[in-house]
Design a protein around this motif. Structure first.
Motif, PDB file in Angstrom:
ATOM      1  N   ASP A 131       0.956  -3.807 -12.545  1.00 53.92           N
ATOM      2  CA  ASP A 131       2.013  -2.793 -12.533  1.00 53.92           C
ATOM      3  C   ASP A 131       2.542  -2.578 -11.117  1.00 53.92           C
ATOM      4  N   HIS A 132       1.631  -2.497 -10.159  1.00 54.54           N
ATOM      5  CA  HIS A 132       2.027  -2.297  -8.759  1.00 54.54           C
ATOM      6  C   HIS A 132       2.882  -3.480  -8.269  1.00 54.54           C
ATOM      7  N   TRP A 133       2.469  -4.692  -8.614  1.00 50.42           N
ATOM      8  CA  TRP A 133       3.232  -5.878  -8.213  1.00 50.42           C
ATOM      9  C   TRP A 133       4.655  -5.804  -8.753  1.00 50.42           C
TER      10      TRP A 133
ATOM     11  N   ARG B 234       6.341  -3.111  -9.717  1.00 46.88           N
ATOM     12  CA  ARG B 234       7.101  -2.029  -9.084  1.00 46.88           C
ATOM     13  C   ARG B 234       7.643  -2.481  -7.728  1.00 46.88           C
ATOM     14  N   ARG B 235       6.862  -3.268  -6.999  1.00 45.54           N
ATOM     15  CA  ARG B 235       7.283  -3.769  -5.687  1.00 45.54           C
ATOM     16  C   ARG B 235       8.279  -4.903  -5.783  1.00 45.54           C
TER      17      ARG B 235
ATOM     18  N   GLU C 173      -3.409  -2.141 -13.330  1.00 42.04           N
ATOM     19  CA  GLU C 173      -2.809  -1.367 -12.237  1.00 42.04           C
ATOM     20  C   GLU C 173      -2.265  -2.292 -11.155  1.00 42.04           C
ATOM     21  N   LYS C 174      -2.968  -3.366 -10.841  1.00 44.47           N
ATOM     22  CA  LYS C 174      -2.493  -4.325  -9.839  1.00 44.47           C
ATOM     23  C   LYS C 174      -1.215  -5.023 -10.311  1.00 44.47           C
TER      24      LYS C 174
END
Length: 87
Positions: free
Chosen positions: A30-32, A34-35, A27-28
């Motif tokens: 994926d979040h990175w 996306r940003r 999740e971390k």
């Protein structure tokens, strides 16, 4: 793989912890992405992966040996790839 064996492995407390840790790290990551999109600065990305525990420092050298294994496994030992270190 047998569904029973997979479910049994997932039911073990340590395995559940490892799977939860894997999900947290994913999740971390994926979040990175996306940003930030694809990593343009690989050193910065490597630092991020180390910070979240995806990359860890290399440990000391070690040896693995086998005893009391069947002949099939004993023969496979010579086929296992070994990482070569560059000087």
């Amino acid at each position: 793989m047998d569904v029973f064996l997979v479910d049994r492995a997932r039911s073990q407390p340590h395995n559940r912890e490892l799977l939860a840790f894997r999900d947290e790290i994913q999740e971390k990551i994926d979040h990175w992405h996306r940003r930030n999109g694809p990593p343009a600065d690989l050193a910065k990305y490597r630092d991020f992966l180390a910070e979240i525990g995806y990359l860890v420092p290399e440990g000391p050298d070690f040896r693995v040996s086998t005893t009391n294994v069947g002949p099939e496994i004993d023969r496979l030992g010579a086929q296992i790839p070994r990482r070569e270190r560059s000087a």
